[in-house]
Design a protein around this motif. Structure first.
Motif, PDB file in Angstrom:
ATOM      1  N   ALA A 197      73.450  45.092  22.442  1.00  0.00           N
ATOM      2  CA  ALA A 197      72.626  46.295  22.549  1.00  0.00           C
ATOM      3  C   ALA A 197      73.492  47.524  22.809  1.00  0.00           C
ATOM      4  O   ALA A 197      73.231  48.612  22.273  1.00  0.00           O
ATOM      5  CB  ALA A 197      71.583  46.135  23.648  1.00  0.00           C
ATOM      6  N   ARG A 198      74.527  47.381  23.624  1.00  0.00           N
ATOM      7  CA  ARG A 198      75.420  48.513  23.889  1.00  0.00           C
ATOM      8  C   ARG A 198      76.168  48.939  22.632  1.00  0.00           C
ATOM      9  O   ARG A 198      76.351  50.140  22.387  1.00  0.00           O
ATOM     10  CB  ARG A 198      76.400  48.151  24.999  1.00  0.00           C
ATOM     11  N   LEU A 199      76.590  47.969  21.828  1.00  0.00           N
ATOM     12  CA  LEU A 199      77.276  48.296  20.582  1.00  0.00           C
ATOM     13  C   LEU A 199      76.346  49.009  19.608  1.00  0.00           C
ATOM     14  O   LEU A 199      76.724  50.010  18.988  1.00  0.00           O
ATOM     15  CB  LEU A 199      77.824  47.022  19.940  1.00  0.00           C
ATOM     16  N   LEU A 200      75.116  48.525  19.482  1.00  0.00           N
ATOM     17  CA  LEU A 200      74.149  49.168  18.596  1.00  0.00           C
ATOM     18  C   LEU A 200      73.797  50.567  19.090  1.00  0.00           C
ATOM     19  O   LEU A 200      73.592  51.488  18.286  1.00  0.00           O
ATOM     20  CB  LEU A 200      72.890  48.308  18.488  1.00  0.00           C
ATOM     21  N   ALA A 201      73.735  50.741  20.403  1.00  0.00           N
ATOM     22  CA  ALA A 201      73.480  52.077  20.955  1.00  0.00           C
ATOM     23  C   ALA A 201      74.663  53.003  20.684  1.00  0.00           C
ATOM     24  O   ALA A 201      74.482  54.185  20.366  1.00  0.00           O
ATOM     25  CB  ALA A 201      73.203  51.985  22.450  1.00  0.00           C
ATOM     26  N   PHE A 202      75.869  52.477  20.802  1.00  0.00           N
ATOM     27  CA  PHE A 202      77.069  53.279  20.523  1.00  0.00           C
ATOM     28  C   PHE A 202      77.123  53.704  19.056  1.00  0.00           C
ATOM     29  O   PHE A 202      77.555  54.822  18.732  1.00  0.00           O
ATOM     30  CB  PHE A 202      78.318  52.476  20.882  1.00  0.00           C
ATOM     31  N   LEU A 203      76.652  52.834  18.163  1.00  0.00           N
ATOM     32  CA  LEU A 203      76.643  53.157  16.736  1.00  0.00           C
ATOM     33  C   LEU A 203      75.445  54.022  16.344  1.00  0.00           C
ATOM     34  O   LEU A 203      75.363  54.454  15.191  1.00  0.00           O
ATOM     35  CB  LEU A 203      76.633  51.859  15.914  1.00  0.00           C
ATOM     36  N   GLY A 204      74.513  54.233  17.259  1.00  0.00           N
ATOM     37  CA  GLY A 204      73.381  55.109  16.994  1.00  0.00           C
ATOM     38  C   GLY A 204      72.164  54.426  16.417  1.00  0.00           C
ATOM     39  O   GLY A 204      71.225  55.104  15.983  1.00  0.00           O
ATOM     40  N   PHE A 205      72.130  53.089  16.406  1.00  0.00           N
ATOM     41  CA  PHE A 205      70.980  52.382  15.846  1.00  0.00           C
ATOM     42  C   PHE A 205      69.805  52.336  16.816  1.00  0.00           C
ATOM     43  O   PHE A 205      68.647  52.291  16.384  1.00  0.00           O
ATOM     44  CB  PHE A 205      71.377  50.955  15.445  1.00  0.00           C
ATOM     45  N   ILE A 206      70.079  52.327  18.128  1.00  0.00           N
ATOM     46  CA  ILE A 206      69.015  52.297  19.127  1.00  0.00           C
ATOM     47  C   ILE A 206      69.360  53.298  20.225  1.00  0.00           C
ATOM     48  O   ILE A 206      70.534  53.657  20.402  1.00  0.00           O
ATOM     49  CB  ILE A 206      68.836  50.887  19.729  1.00  0.00           C
ATOM     50  N   PRO A 207      68.366  53.780  20.970  1.00  0.00           N
ATOM     51  CA  PRO A 207      68.658  54.689  22.092  1.00  0.00           C
ATOM     52  C   PRO A 207      69.407  53.959  23.208  1.00  0.00           C
ATOM     53  O   PRO A 207      69.214  52.755  23.404  1.00  0.00           O
ATOM     54  CB  PRO A 207      67.258  55.141  22.552  1.00  0.00           C
ATOM     55  N   PRO A 208      70.258  54.641  23.932  1.00  0.00           N
ATOM     56  CA  PRO A 208      70.973  54.014  25.056  1.00  0.00           C
ATOM     57  C   PRO A 208      70.007  53.508  26.122  1.00  0.00           C
ATOM     58  O   PRO A 208      69.002  54.146  26.430  1.00  0.00           O
ATOM     59  CB  PRO A 208      71.853  55.148  25.585  1.00  0.00           C
ATOM     60  N   GLY A 209      70.309  52.341  26.654  1.00  0.00           N
ATOM     61  CA  GLY A 209      69.484  51.753  27.699  1.00  0.00           C
ATOM     62  C   GLY A 209      68.297  50.962  27.199  1.00  0.00           C
ATOM     63  O   GLY A 209      67.524  50.442  28.006  1.00  0.00           O
TER      64      GLY A 209
END
Length: 291
Positions: free
Chosen positions: A140-152
């Motif tokens: 989830a952190r990687l996907l958030a870093f890539l912009g696919f999902i919101p952080p957290g």
């Protein structure tokens, strides 16, 4: 031994197989086709009044006009199954070569690790992915870093989570048949292509890929067919907004109690799957002929 005796013995071997296929494949498919053109009663019972209403409803026509929702569900199911199968094939190639090049003493250990997911129920494995895709873990952190999902936020429910779950569930179905083909590769053909100044890509495409086509064909069949009707993974990792045709069928035979429409959707899924497999088979035969 007389020809008549030989024919009788042949029938004794053939008849049980024909009876098995007829009882558990042909008869259910015929019953499904009959129910698909029946109608639902007011209390969920089947009324044997045959019409094309379920077919029109599948095409999007109802009392309120035309809606593409059902067609979008079929298209989305085909797309998810196709993408999942492609990813399984791409990931299975290095995995199959890795297994085929392991020493005989450790190859069994690696094969066992590949087969371990089959020891656990699919629902439990999908629940495990819910934990893996939670907000505080690396995926989830990687996907958030890539912009696919919101952080957290967790990585589910989402289309990416569905693809991850589908690939994880069906990867062994492609890797194992492909491994058997890789193990039988004639490396003399690869050396011959290199002697003719073929680069790595051309050597793979002309000398290795045609020899692995039987394994790919089996793997694609074992993956594409169940992936088209999968409903557990999309339901748990995709959420209510990400409905596939398997979820639609499960809903019609369960909550809605509309067996005729569920049978029509199932019939459409069977036709779509068979058409896809025929196209894949023809494409594979054409590549083998060119090779």
């Amino acid at each position: 031994m007389s020809p008549r005796t030989l024919r009788l013995r042949g029938l004794l071997f053939v008849v049980p197989g024909i009876a098995w296929v007829g009882a558990f494949l042909a008869v259910p498919c015929l019953a499904l086709a009959v129910v698909a053109f029946a109608q639902r009663g007011g209390f969920g019972e089947i009324e044997w009044k045959f019409s094309f209403e379920n077919l029109k409803r599948l095409a999007g026509w109802d009392l309120f006009g035309w809606s593409p929702d059902n067609l979008w569900i079929l298209a989305r199911s085909f797309w998810v199954a196709l993408v999942s199968t492609v990813f399984c094939v791409l990931l299975s190639y290095p995995l199959a070569f890795f297994l085929a090049t392991r020493p005989s003493k450790t190859r069994t250990v690696w094969m066992t690790m590949l087969l371990i997911p089959f020891w656990t129920n699919l629902v439990i494995r999908t629940y495990a992915w819910i934990l893996v895709l939670s907000p505080n873990l690396p995926v989830a952190r990687l996907l958030a870093f890539l912009g696919f999902i919101p952080p957290g936020f967790p990585a589910y429910p989402s289309q990416i989570a569905v693809w991850i779950g589908m690939v994880a569930a069906f990867l062994p179905f492609v890797a194992l048949p492909l491994y058997t083909s890789v193990e039988k590769i004639d490396w003399a053909l690869v050396e011959a292509s290199q002697d003719l100044y073929a680069d790595r890509w051309r050597s793979f495409w002309t000398a290795i890929f045609p020899q692995t086509l039987p394994g790919i064909s089996v793997g694609v069949t074992l993956t594409l067919v169940p992936a088209m009707g999968m409903f557990v993974i999309p339901d748990m990792l995709g959420g209510a907004r990400f409905m596939l045709v398997g979820n639609l069928i499960e809903e019609q035979f369960g909550t809605a109690r509309d067996w005729p429409f569920g049978a029509m959707v199932s019939l459409a899924l069977m036709i779509l799957t068979l058409g896809t497999l025929m196209a894949v088979g023809r494409n594979g035969k054409a590549k083998e002929a060119r090779a």
